[in-house]
Design an enzyme around this catalytic site. Structure first.
Site, mmCIF file in Angstrom:
data_model
loop_
_atom_site.group_PDB
_atom_site.id
_atom_site.type_symbol
_atom_site.label_atom_id
_atom_site.label_comp_id
_atom_site.label_asym_id
_atom_site.label_seq_id
_atom_site.Cartn_x
_atom_site.Cartn_y
_atom_site.Cartn_z
ATOM 1 N N ASP A 35 0.861 -1.179 0.000
ATOM 2 C CA ASP A 35 0.000 0.000 0.000
ATOM 3 C C ASP A 35 0.899 1.231 0.000
ATOM 4 O OD1 ASP A 35 -2.635 1.465 0.542
ATOM 5 O OD2 ASP A 35 -1.462 2.069 2.290
ATOM 6 N N ASP A 52 1.265 5.086 0.678
ATOM 7 C CA ASP A 52 0.623 6.192 1.385
ATOM 8 C C ASP A 52 1.512 7.429 1.262
ATOM 9 O OD1 ASP A 52 -0.866 7.805 2.981
ATOM 10 O OD2 ASP A 52 -0.652 6.637 4.809
ATOM 11 N N GLU A 83 2.060 11.109 1.145
ATOM 12 C CA GLU A 83 1.357 12.300 1.603
ATOM 13 C C GLU A 83 2.235 13.541 1.414
ATOM 14 O OE1 GLU A 83 -0.497 11.835 5.436
ATOM 15 O OE2 GLU A 83 -0.860 9.713 5.077
ATOM 16 N N TYR A 113 -11.419 11.795 6.382
ATOM 17 C CA TYR A 113 -11.495 12.228 7.775
ATOM 18 C C TYR A 113 -10.503 13.360 8.001
ATOM 19 C CZ TYR A 113 -8.276 8.198 7.470
ATOM 20 O OH TYR A 113 -7.322 7.289 7.061
#
Length: 673
Positions: free
Chosen positions: A426, A428, A430, A501
């Protein structure tokens, strides 16, 4: 996520700003991290002038710079003066797994990066039989440091301060080496555990010395799990098909074994494992190599400098091999009740995840790379075909082939030691094109390079001759979506986790209070008409679909935590919604930071719970403290929504924040009904 990315908000600094006139042109003072600003203040940052919309403090390390926080600053256009501060100009969403960043979607949670703020004295290891420096209750010691106390030598197993060596016992932080001046009693070497580095999704908790935990009850008989579809090799033109069964996933945090004493076993005994289709392990780091390339690595035990100082030259270089595969699990904390032996080539969380998969054969486990704290080198590492190839090859070598380095005299590791732990990777990152930590590399070319990096991962994974999963965690802000190519990069992925979120939170200082994971926008939102009004699930989903993302590859994020404010007045409706605050509320449960609380603590916290009729978000107010978070009711509403859109399931940040009965995870699994 996350997550959890998690950043330590530090103290206030004096306001350093001045107005000056040069050649009859007004030059706004340069924005300074750590300074406090009143509403109306004009500053210069990264070539633009900005006006403060509300009074707030730009806490050091939080990266609440003017370009990343449209809820705090209004962009006035090109600057007429001042020296721009180098930093990504793209607005930054707040992690989990968390899957965090001000006013924009969460860095994944990003996840927490605890690290002690007190400098650690470096004590050289003397030769056997020597006496060591006397133990001092106020000093900080790291694993491997030796001291003498009451005529006896001791060695620290991990970071500690104030723990009396004579009272440590067999499971304590200190290992007894025998009398001072005598040959030390042979003892099994203990590697140095380090404080973990997440995602953030959320602010960084303060590290504490790991405390032995009373063994958990005997595991219950697992409920049969719905089989997870096997990913298929990309087909010409259409890319990798999406899974045919709705996904139910969550993040397991590397550092949960410390402060929270949350072990992989608890995923089983809570009933969560029987409901999950996948677990993302947060996180693996990407490092810069001596030859100028970048890659994954193993065997690194290093506190994360960026957790306390984002400007540290070593920020983003930490690692926790101890929690990953060197830590000796005791029988009472192990999935199968069998403890680790010192000689085992695989221990720690990796071994426990392998045991959990054996018990639940349909459960998939992915290594999540990056997160809020460890996304420093993605941009640089994806800049050229050669760099992309080296990065991908190294990550496959470590996590898929399982080739782990031995470190610190620990026998764990070796060729193929972790083979079979992870079913995929995965990513991620950012975030592509900027907006994450201030120390991250970034470039406008990231928009295309993000796609090319994922293509390289898919190419090398497929070349292994087995079908491995490839997923990403992405920001839900429309600004983040615009910096990528959803229609293109999704071709190489099995699914896409959207970090829906951290739309609002304590980084907004005195408020107004607002929702952090709401489904729909509210016309009454104080931010209506601004970019911040786009921070909601429905807007993010529609933006992705419009950009060509296949609906059946989208997986929505559920926060297992809440965001809140303190000192909130009731307002005209008596519920504190959209009202000003004085700051963060008091800490709840085991949270180490005000303004952030786990579901398991908030669900029992005082206050009146309400469900907003427009946004569909739960919020809670006790007359002073205001929180928004998800519970089974809001999750079921989101399930109805995603089914109406043809989306592919739910994931959460993070497992340790659910209650002991996995209430939220079990509710998420209703998406498969």
């Amino acid at each position: 996520m996350q997550h959890t990315s998690h950043v330590r908000r530090q103290g206030l600094a004096a306001l350093i700003a001045g107005l000056c006139l040069s050649a009859s042109v007004f030059a706004a003072p340069v924005w300074q991290e750590g300074s406090s600003y009143t509403a109306g203040t004009v500053v210069s940052y990264n070539g633009h002038d900005y006006k403060a919309l509300v009074a707030h403090t730009a806490y050091a390390g939080a990266n609440w710079n003017p370009a990343s926080t449209p809820t705090l600053w209004q962009d006035l256009g090109a600057s007429s003066g001042g020296t721009p501060t180098p930093a990504p100009a793209t607005p930054t969403p707040a992690p989990v797994t968390p899957t965090p960043q001000p006013a924009t979607p969460t860095p994944a949670p990003v996840t927490p990066t605890p690290a002690p703020a007190t400098p650690t004295p470096a004590t050289p290891t003397p030769t056997p039989g020597a006496c060591y420096p006397a133990w001092a209750s106020g000093s900080v010691y790291t694993g491997g440091t030796r001291v003498t106390h009451n005529g006896v030598n001791y060695e620290a197993k991990w970071w500690t301060q104030g723990d009396n060596p004579a009272q440590a016992g067999d499971w304590g932080v200190w290992k007894n080496l025998g009398p001072c001046g005598a040959t030390p009693t042979p003892a099994t070497p203990t590697p140095t555990p380090v404080t973990p580095t997440p995602t953030p999704v959320t602010p960084t908790p303060t590290p504490v010395t790991p405390t032995p935990v009373t063994p958990t009850p005997t595991p219950v008989t697992p409920t049969p799990v719905t089989p997870t579809p096997t990913p298929v090799t990309p087909t010409p033109g259409g890319g990798v098909p999406a899974p045919s069964v709705a996904q139910v996933g969550s993040y397991f945090t590397q550092w949960g074994v410390y402060d929270s004493a949350f072990f992989v076993k608890h995923v089983d005994t809570s009933g969560a494992a029987a409901k999950l289709t996948f677990i993302n392990y947060a996180f693996g780091n990407v490092y810069k190599k001596a030859d100028g390339s970048y890659g994954c690595d193993s065997g690194i035990n290093k506190l994360e400098p960026g957790s306390t100082n984002a400007n540290d030259p070593q920020a983003g270089t930490g690692g926790d091999a101890w929690a990953d595969y060197q830590m000796d699990y005791r029988p009472g904390d192990s999935v199968d009740g069998v403890g680790d032996e010192w000689e085992n080539p695989l221990k720690g969380n990796f071994n426990q995840l392998k045991k959990l998969k054996k018990k639940y054969p349909n459960l998939k486990v992915l290594i999540s790379l990056g997160g809020w704290t460890w996304s420093r080198w993605f941009s640089a590492a994806s800049a050229t075909p050669e760099l992309r190839q080296k990065l991908v090859a190294s990550c496959i070598d470590v996590y898929i082939k399982g080739n782990l380095k031995k470190a610190d005299g620990d026998p764990a590791g070796g060729a193929g030691a972790a083979a079979g732990v992870f079913d995929g990777i995965d990513i991620d990152w950012e975030y592509p094109a900027g907006g994450g930590q201030p120390y991250n590399t970034s470039s406008p070319a990231d928009k295309q390079n993000f796609t090319l990096l994922l293509k390289e991962f898919r190419t090398q994974l497929d070349a292994l001759g087995k079908q491995y999963l490839l997923t990403v965690a992405i920001g839900a802000g429309v600004d983040k979506i615009a910096n990528t190519e959803p229609a293109e990069y999704s071709k190489y992925l099995n699914w896409v986790n959207v970090m829906t979120y951290d739309f609002h939170g304590g980084w907004e200082g005195t408020g107004p209070t607002n929702f952090h994971s709401h489904l729909y926008p509210d016309p009454a939102d104080p931010y209506a008409g601004t970019q911040a009004a786009s921070y909601n699930i429905d807007t993010a989903v529609n933006k992705l679909l419009q950009a060509g993302m296949p609906a059946n590859k989208l997986v929505l994020g559920i926060p297992y935590y809440g965001r809140g404010w303190g000192g909130v007045q009731p307002g005209p409706n008596g519920d504190g919604l959209y009202q000003a605050a004085t700051g963060a509320p008091g800490k709840v449960g085991t949270s180490t930071e005000g303004g952030y609380g786990d579901y398991k603590a908030l669900v029992n916290a005082p206050g009146t719970k309400r469900y907003h009729p427009v946004t569909k978000q739960l919020y809670q107010y006790d007359g002073a403290n205001w929180w928004s978070y998800d519970d089974p009711t809001t999750i079921r509403t989101k399930i109805q929504y995603l089914k109406s859109k043809g989306l592919n399931g739910l994931f959460s940040w993070s497992l340790d924040a659910d209650d002991a009965n996995a209430t939220l995870t079990k509710t998420m699994s209703e998406v498969q009904q």
